[in-house]
Design a protein around this motif. Structure first.
Motif, PDB file in Angstrom:
ATOM      1  N   ASP A 269      53.943  36.887  63.101  1.00  0.00           N
ATOM      2  CA  ASP A 269      54.700  37.891  62.357  1.00  0.00           C
ATOM      3  C   ASP A 269      54.210  39.290  62.700  1.00  0.00           C
ATOM      4  OD1 ASP A 269      52.721  38.808  59.948  1.00  0.00           O
ATOM      5  OD2 ASP A 269      52.446  36.689  60.410  1.00  0.00           O
ATOM      6  N   GLU A 270      55.112  40.257  62.679  1.00  0.00           N
ATOM      7  CA  GLU A 270      54.760  41.620  63.068  1.00  0.00           C
ATOM      8  C   GLU A 270      53.804  42.262  62.080  1.00  0.00           C
ATOM      9  OE1 GLU A 270      57.705  44.584  62.963  1.00  0.00           O
ATOM     10  OE2 GLU A 270      58.406  44.148  60.941  1.00  0.00           O
ATOM     11  N   GLN A 271      53.755  41.717  60.854  1.00  0.00           N
ATOM     12  CA  GLN A 271      52.941  42.349  59.825  1.00  0.00           C
ATOM     13  C   GLN A 271      51.506  41.842  59.807  1.00  0.00           C
ATOM     14  OE1 GLN A 271      56.006  43.368  56.366  1.00  0.00           O
ATOM     15  NE2 GLN A 271      55.874  41.172  56.694  1.00  0.00           N
ATOM     16  N   LEU A 272      51.204  40.830  60.621  1.00  0.00           N
ATOM     17  CA  LEU A 272      49.861  40.256  60.706  1.00  0.00           C
ATOM     18  C   LEU A 272      49.357  39.835  59.325  1.00  0.00           C
ATOM     19  CD1 LEU A 272      48.088  42.512  63.369  1.00  0.00           C
ATOM     20  CD2 LEU A 272      49.183  40.290  63.672  1.00  0.00           C
ATOM     21  N   THR A 328      53.239  31.897  91.381  1.00  0.00           N
ATOM     22  CA  THR A 328      54.331  31.267  90.621  1.00  0.00           C
ATOM     23  C   THR A 328      54.003  30.959  89.163  1.00  0.00           C
ATOM     24  OG1 THR A 328      53.571  29.104  91.405  1.00  0.00           O
ATOM     25  CG2 THR A 328      55.290  30.218  92.691  1.00  0.00           C
ATOM     26  N   GLY A 329      52.816  31.310  88.701  1.00  0.00           N
ATOM     27  CA  GLY A 329      52.451  31.039  87.309  1.00  0.00           C
ATOM     28  C   GLY A 329      53.121  32.010  86.339  1.00  0.00           C
ATOM     29  N   GLY A 330      52.969  31.726  85.032  1.00  0.00           N
ATOM     30  CA  GLY A 330      53.514  32.600  83.994  1.00  0.00           C
ATOM     31  C   GLY A 330      52.432  33.502  83.415  1.00  0.00           C
ATOM     32  N   GLY A 331      52.800  34.736  83.092  1.00  0.00           N
ATOM     33  CA  GLY A 331      51.837  35.671  82.522  1.00  0.00           C
ATOM     34  C   GLY A 331      51.479  35.333  81.083  1.00  0.00           C
ATOM     35  N   GLY A 332      50.285  35.711  80.681  1.00  0.00           N
ATOM     36  CA  GLY A 332      49.855  35.505  79.296  1.00  0.00           C
ATOM     37  C   GLY A 332      50.436  36.567  78.378  1.00  0.00           C
ATOM     38  N   SER A 333      50.581  36.248  77.117  1.00  0.00           N
ATOM     39  CA  SER A 333      51.105  37.223  76.157  1.00  0.00           C
ATOM     40  C   SER A 333      50.034  38.232  75.773  1.00  0.00           C
ATOM     41  CB  SER A 333      51.614  36.521  74.904  1.00  0.00           C
ATOM     42  OG  SER A 333      50.529  36.113  74.084  1.00  0.00           O
ATOM     43  N   GLY A 334      50.484  39.340  75.204  1.00  0.00           N
ATOM     44  CA  GLY A 334      49.548  40.312  74.671  1.00  0.00           C
ATOM     45  C   GLY A 334      48.819  39.760  73.458  1.00  0.00           C
ATOM     46  N   GLY A 335      47.747  40.416  73.086  1.00  0.00           N
ATOM     47  CA  GLY A 335      46.922  39.953  71.977  1.00  0.00           C
ATOM     48  C   GLY A 335      47.227  40.666  70.668  1.00  0.00           C
ATOM     49  N   VAL A 336      46.215  40.794  69.832  1.00  0.00           N
ATOM     50  CA  VAL A 336      46.372  41.317  68.471  1.00  0.00           C
ATOM     51  C   VAL A 336      45.300  42.355  68.183  1.00  0.00           C
ATOM     52  CG1 VAL A 336      46.207  40.718  66.019  1.00  0.00           C
ATOM     53  CG2 VAL A 336      47.453  39.224  67.587  1.00  0.00           C
ATOM     54  N   VAL A 352      48.938  46.209  73.318  1.00  0.00           N
ATOM     55  CA  VAL A 352      48.982  44.752  73.080  1.00  0.00           C
ATOM     56  C   VAL A 352      50.046  44.102  73.971  1.00  0.00           C
ATOM     57  CG1 VAL A 352      48.046  44.791  70.740  1.00  0.00           C
ATOM     58  CG2 VAL A 352      50.494  45.169  71.095  1.00  0.00           C
ATOM     59  N   THR A 353      50.249  44.655  75.147  1.00  0.00           N
ATOM     60  CA  THR A 353      51.253  44.139  76.074  1.00  0.00           C
ATOM     61  C   THR A 353      50.627  43.161  77.072  1.00  0.00           C
ATOM     62  OG1 THR A 353      50.889  46.068  77.467  1.00  0.00           O
ATOM     63  CG2 THR A 353      52.697  46.180  75.898  1.00  0.00           C
ATOM     64  N   SER A 354      51.451  42.668  77.997  1.00  0.00           N
ATOM     65  CA  SER A 354      50.974  41.771  79.044  1.00  0.00           C
ATOM     66  C   SER A 354      50.922  42.526  80.361  1.00  0.00           C
ATOM     67  CB  SER A 354      51.914  40.571  79.175  1.00  0.00           C
ATOM     68  OG  SER A 354      51.558  39.768  80.286  1.00  0.00           O
ATOM     69  N   ASN A 357      54.244  39.075  83.066  1.00  0.00           N
ATOM     70  CA  ASN A 357      55.566  38.964  82.447  1.00  0.00           C
ATOM     71  C   ASN A 357      55.519  38.272  81.089  1.00  0.00           C
ATOM     72  OD1 ASN A 357      54.876  36.486  83.456  1.00  0.00           O
ATOM     73  ND2 ASN A 357      56.855  36.059  84.432  1.00  0.00           N
ATOM     74  N   GLY A 358      54.325  38.139  80.488  1.00  0.00           N
ATOM     75  CA  GLY A 358      54.213  37.541  79.166  1.00  0.00           C
ATOM     76  C   GLY A 358      54.757  38.472  78.086  1.00  0.00           C
ATOM     77  N   GLU A 359      55.021  37.903  76.917  1.00  0.00           N
ATOM     78  CA  GLU A 359      55.535  38.710  75.814  1.00  0.00           C
ATOM     79  C   GLU A 359      54.437  39.591  75.232  1.00  0.00           C
ATOM     80  OE1 GLU A 359      57.349  36.155  72.941  1.00  0.00           O
ATOM     81  OE2 GLU A 359      59.065  35.696  74.232  1.00  0.00           O
ATOM     82  N   ALA A 360      54.858  40.639  74.541  1.00  0.00           N
ATOM     83  CA  ALA A 360      53.912  41.555  73.898  1.00  0.00           C
ATOM     84  C   ALA A 360      53.308  40.904  72.669  1.00  0.00           C
ATOM     85  CB  ALA A 360      54.618  42.850  73.522  1.00  0.00           C
ATOM     86  N   GLY A 361      52.089  41.314  72.339  1.00  0.00           N
ATOM     87  CA  GLY A 361      51.426  40.860  71.121  1.00  0.00           C
ATOM     88  C   GLY A 361      51.785  41.754  69.945  1.00  0.00           C
ATOM     89  N   ARG A 362      50.853  41.941  69.026  1.00  0.00           N
ATOM     90  CA  ARG A 362      51.123  42.743  67.839  1.00  0.00           C
ATOM     91  C   ARG A 362      49.948  43.673  67.535  1.00  0.00           C
ATOM     92  NH1 ARG A 362      55.260  41.013  68.970  1.00  0.00           N
ATOM     93  NH2 ARG A 362      56.847  39.977  67.687  1.00  0.00           N
TER      94      ARG A 362
END
Length: 476
Positions: A269-272, A328-336, A352-354, A357-362
């Motif tokens: 959740d965005e609110q942690l 060819t691997g996938g990027g890790g997501s951002g952290g917190v 908190v980004t990657s 190509n992983g998703e951003a964290g919070r």
């Protein structure tokens, strides 16, 4: 929720004493009793200072650094009988068994007594004491001196009623080995080095100070993933598949990349509401092997870090990035990242980004006054603004500052945690502020009042709490 309260004043014809209905000793009404439930009144005799006595104090433990560097002072609530504010003095001193002299300041001008003379409150500050180490304690006596016109002052003491608990200070260079899962100090003032987790740490880096945290611009603050290895509490990237088309391994974490080559995602959740469960970075999956070569490894998920202080926080940029994958691997997501200040926060960019190509964290920051370089891309948690230490109102007006047009929750409990309200819900306005009256009466004496983000609960480790004393006095 509203409660109907009877207000009664009775005058006795015997001896000229007044008998006053006092609301300060009434319990919080049973929420199931209905909004019009009335509470039995207590009738007491006016305080007689010649009969003064004290019977107890809350809290029983004070922490080094409370009231220093912008942090909220402690407030002592002393129970007794026949205390009168006029000509009353409070002293907190080392017990005879103490081996060290405490550093503390009693706010004599802040002393207040409730209408029936059964409780007094006094703010107390405990400066950072470099001579008091973590784990050391000082037993303290609390004494009141009540002066009665025409008589000698009356002294009442509770020996060893309080304990002052010491903490270490952290200054100079950040620990080269990194920080463990939880570190607590009275104050932190670092001039160089890197704030990071210890090697192999699988929990968030949580660093807290009673007073203040100051990290100079030269200090690096990083819980980034490195290659396949996630940051503290972050998931790892998956291995690439062997040659001849073998699939890669999935990443780890709460929302890992799936084979082959799936990116690390973020499902928290965005609110942690917490730094556990889904609120962590995840690793990407390894890629499938090619005909003549193995697939690329997935990137690790960004780590998690919390920096919290009761007073002012000054830090530079904070980074919790996910790592890029290989081929060819996938990027890790951002952290917190969670940064909290009891008063003023000044921070650089919180990332908190990657890196792939992983998703951003919070990211989240909480403070009554805050300057954060990229505040617009982060969530602002609810924080009390200039809340009093002592109130004479059962339902005082309080102000909260946080994310504009977001809901928040609050609740409070009494001084021995035997009674607690439900979670009440309210909303912040377009300017991110809300001034509101408490939805239920405070408990007599010391209250712990906590703010929780919407969707959280009373166990949330990211709640923000203060202590507030109720010394009820009937409206004039």
């Amino acid at each position: 929720m509203r409660y109907a309260l009877a207000h009664v004043v009775l005058m006795s014809t015997l001896g000229g004493c007044s008998l006053i209905y006092n609301e300060s000793n009434i319990p919080t009404p049973d929420p199931d009793a209905g909004p019009d439930a009335e509470i039995d009144a207590e009738i007491i005799i006016d305080a007689d200072p010649s009969m003064v006595m004290i019977t107890g104090v809350k809290p029983t433990t004070l922490i080094e650094g409370q009231g220093a560097a912008g942090s909220r002072s402690a407030v002592l609530v002393v129970d007794g009988e026949h205390m009168v504010k006029a000509n009353l003095m409070v002293m907190v001193t080392a017990n005879a068994a103490a081996t060290k002299v405490p550093m503390l300041l009693v706010d004599m001008a802040g002393i207040d007594v409730d209408a029936n003379g059964r409780r007094l409150a006094v703010p107390i500050s405990l400066p950072v004491d470099t001579g008091l180490a973590a784990g050391e304690t000082i037993p303290l006596d609390i004494t009141i001196v009540q002066t009665v016109p025409g008589s000698m002052p009356l002294t009442r003491t509770l020996p060893a009623a309080l304990t002052l608990r010491g903490l270490d200070e952290l200054t100079g260079v950040a620990p080269a080995a990194g920080f463990p899962a939880l570190s607590e100090y009275s104050s932190i003032n670092l001039t160089s080095g890197t704030v990071k987790g210890t090697t192999g740490l699988t929990e968030p880096v949580v660093i807290r100070a009673t007073a203040s945290i100051t990290l100079a611009p030269a200090v690096t603050i990083s819980v980034n993933a490195t290659g396949m290895v996630g940051g503290p509490a972050g998931g790892n990237g998956g291995m690439g598949g062997a040659a001849l088309g073998n699939p890669g391994q999935p990443g780890t974490g709460p929302a890992p990349g799936a084979p082959s080559g799936g990116i690390g995602r973020y499902e928290g959740d965005e609110q942690l509401t917490s730094l556990t469960m889904k609120n962590r970075g995840s690793g990407g999956a390894g890629g499938s092997g090619a005909t003549l070569s193995p697939g690329g490894n997935g990137g690790g998920g960004g780590g998690s870090i919390e920096l919290s202080a009761g007073g002012d926080v000054t830090v530079g940029s904070i980074s919790a990035t996910g790592a890029a994958a290989t081929t060819t691997g996938g990027g890790g997501s951002g952290g917190v990242v969670l940064v909290r200040s009891g008063r003023t926060l000044a921070a650089g960019t919180i990332t908190v980004t990657s890196m792939g190509n992983g998703e951003a964290g919070r990211g989240r920051f909480d403070a009554s006054t805050a300057t954060v370089a990229n505040a617009g891309s982060l969530f602002r948690g609810p924080m009390f603004v200039t809340a009093p230490l002592v109130t004479n109102l059962q339902r005082p007006m309080l102000t909260v500052l946080g994310q504009a047009q977001k809901m928040f929750q609050y609740y409070f409990s009494n001084d021995d945690n035997t009674a607690e309200t439900m979670l009440f819900r309210d909303g912040l306005l377009a300017n991110g502020m809300k001034t509101f009256e408490l939805a239920a009466p405070l408990y007599p004496g010391l209250n712990k009042l906590c703010l929780v983000v919407d969707g959280g609960d009373k166990t949330s480790p990211t709640q923000n709490c203060i202590h507030l004393a109720l010394l009820y006095k009937p409206p004039v």
